[in-house]
Design an enzyme around this catalytic site. Structure first.
Site, PDB file in Angstrom:
ATOM      1  CG  HIS A 147      -1.678   1.227   1.457  1.00  0.00           C
ATOM      2  ND1 HIS A 147      -2.990   1.392   1.063  1.00  0.00           N
ATOM      3  CD2 HIS A 147      -1.321   2.406   2.055  1.00  0.00           C
ATOM      4  CE1 HIS A 147      -3.408   2.597   1.402  1.00  0.00           C
ATOM      5  NE2 HIS A 147      -2.410   3.234   2.008  1.00  0.00           N
ATOM      6  CD  GLU A 148       1.885   3.477   3.727  1.00  0.00           C
ATOM      7  OE1 GLU A 148       2.091   4.548   3.111  1.00  0.00           O
ATOM      8  OE2 GLU A 148       0.923   3.314   4.499  1.00  0.00           O
ATOM      9  CG  HIS A 151       0.197   6.098  -0.679  1.00  0.00           C
ATOM     10  ND1 HIS A 151      -0.837   6.830  -1.226  1.00  0.00           N
ATOM     11  CD2 HIS A 151      -0.296   5.542   0.466  1.00  0.00           C
ATOM     12  CE1 HIS A 151      -1.908   6.720  -0.455  1.00  0.00           C
ATOM     13  NE2 HIS A 151      -1.603   5.941   0.581  1.00  0.00           N
ATOM     14  CD  GLU A 224      -4.794   6.553   1.989  1.00  0.00           C
ATOM     15  OE1 GLU A 224      -4.658   5.354   2.308  1.00  0.00           O
ATOM     16  OE2 GLU A 224      -3.837   7.352   1.947  1.00  0.00           O
TER      17      GLU A 224
END
Length: 294
Positions: A147-148, A151, A224
Site C-alpha cells: 500500500h505504501e 503511494h 487511498e
C-alpha cells in the site's frame, strides 16, 4: 475534533501569517493599478508563487519532518531477521514497480501504523511502526508495505502538493479580490487599500481555506482507494483485505501532528467531519477490495 481543528488551524495559519506579513511589508501595493484597481495578472502570479511555494517547501521537508515527528530510524544495516525481511520485501516491490529503493525505517509506537513520504518517487521513505510488526503477520505487513509503495509509485505526495498549491493559489487570489471589492464598493475607499480590505481578505481566507482543506481531503481519500488496489496487486488481494481488517480491529491512534494524514488508517470521523477526513472509512476500503473482480 481537536485534531481536525489543529489541522485546519495549521493550514490557515500559514496563509494568514503570510498575508499579514506581506501587508505589513507593503508587498500588496504591487497588486494595485494606479491605486484604483487590481492588476489581476500580478495578483495571479503573486498568489501562485506563494501558494505553490509553501506547498513544495513542505514537500521538500517531508522526510525530515516525518523522521523528526515519529522518531523513525532508517535501517542502514539490518540488525535482525525482521529488518532483513523488511528490506528484501520493499526491494522486491520497488523492482516490480520500476522505482528506486526507498529508505526503510521503523518507528516506536504500540499502534499498528505505517506511512510513506518524500519529494519524488525515487527519493522516498517508507516506515512501519513496531506495533505493526507485533500485531500483524508477514502477509499482512507485506500488504501494508505494498500500500505504501503504491503511494510512492503513484506519486501521491507530489499530487497532493500540487493540489494544495492550486487551492492555496485560489484562496490567496480570490480573498484579495473579495477584500478589494468590499473596500471599494461598500466602504467607498477610492485610493489604496483601507482597513476594510485588510479585515475582509483575512475573513475570506479563513472561509476559503476551510473549503480548500475539504477539497484536498477528498483527493486524498481517492488516492487511498488507489493505494489499496496497488497493495493488492503487489501482495495479493486477500492479504490486503486481511491487513485492513486487522487495522479495523486494532483501532490504531493517528500519527502525531500533521503526519496523521500519512498514516495507513487515518482518523475515523463521522457526520460532517467526514468532509475533512484524509482517509475513507476502513469498511469502505475493505468493501472496495472485495468488490474487485480480478
Amino acid at each position: 475534533m481537536r485534531r481536525i481543528g489543529l489541522f485546519l488551524l495549521t493550514n490557515l495559519a500559514v496563509i494568514l501569517v503570510l498575508g499579514v506579513v506581506l501587508r505589513l511589508l507593503g508587498v500588496d501595493r504591487v497588486l494595485d493599478e494606479s491605486g484604483s484597481g487590481l492588476n489581476y495578472t500580478n495578483l495571479l502570479i503573486f498568489a501562485a508563487v506563494f501558494g505553490f511555494g509553501g506547498s513544495f517547501i513542505s514537500l521538500a521537508m517531508s522526510k525530515w519532518m516525518a523522521k523528526r515527528s515519529t522518531g523513525a530510524e532508517v535501517i542502514t544495516q539490518p540488525r535482525n531477521e525482521t529488518e532483513r525481511w523488511l528490506l528484501a520485501t520493499v526491494q522486491r516491490q520497488a523492482e516490480k514497480l520500476g522505482i528506486k529503493m526507498p529508505e526503510v525505517a521503523i518507528f516506536h509506537s504500540p499502534d499498528p501504523n505505517a506511512f510513506a513520504t518524500g519529494m519524488t518517487k525515487n527519493s522516498s521513505l517508507v516506515a512501519v511502526s513496531t506495533g505493526l510488526l507485533q500485531h500483524m503477520n508477514a502477509d499482512e505487513v507485506e500488504a501494508v508495505l505494498g500500500h505504501e509503495m503504491a503511494h510512492v509509485a503513484n506519486g501521491d505526495m507530489v499530487t497532493l502538493a500540487l493540489v494544495q498549491g492550486v487551492v492555496n493559489t485560489f484562496v490567496i487570489f480570490v480573498a484579495r479580490i473579495v477584500g478589494h471589492t468590499v473596500d471599494r464598493v461598500v466602504f467607498k475607499n477610492e485610493e489604496g487599500h483601507g482597513i476594510a480590505y485588510f479585515v475582509t481578505s483575512i475573513l475570506a481566507e479563513i472561509v476559503l481555506g476551510i473549503l480548500a482543506t475539504m477539497i484536498v481531503a477528498w483527493v486524498s481519500r481517492q488516492r487511498e482507494f488507489r493505494a489499496d488496489a496497488g497493495g493488492a496487486a503487489l501482495a495479493g488481494r486477500m492479504k490486503m483485505i486481511a491487513a485492513l481488517e486487522r487495522l479495523r480491529a486494532a483501532h490504531p491512534q493517528p500519527l502525531p501532528g500533521e503526519m496523521a494524514a500519512f498514516g495507513i488508517s487515518g482518523i475515523r470521523m463521522d457526520g460532517i467531519k467526514k468532509l475533512f477526513s484524509t482517509h475513507p472509512p476502513l469498511e469502505q476500503r475493505i468493501e472496495a477490495l472485495k468488490s474487485q473482480t480480478h
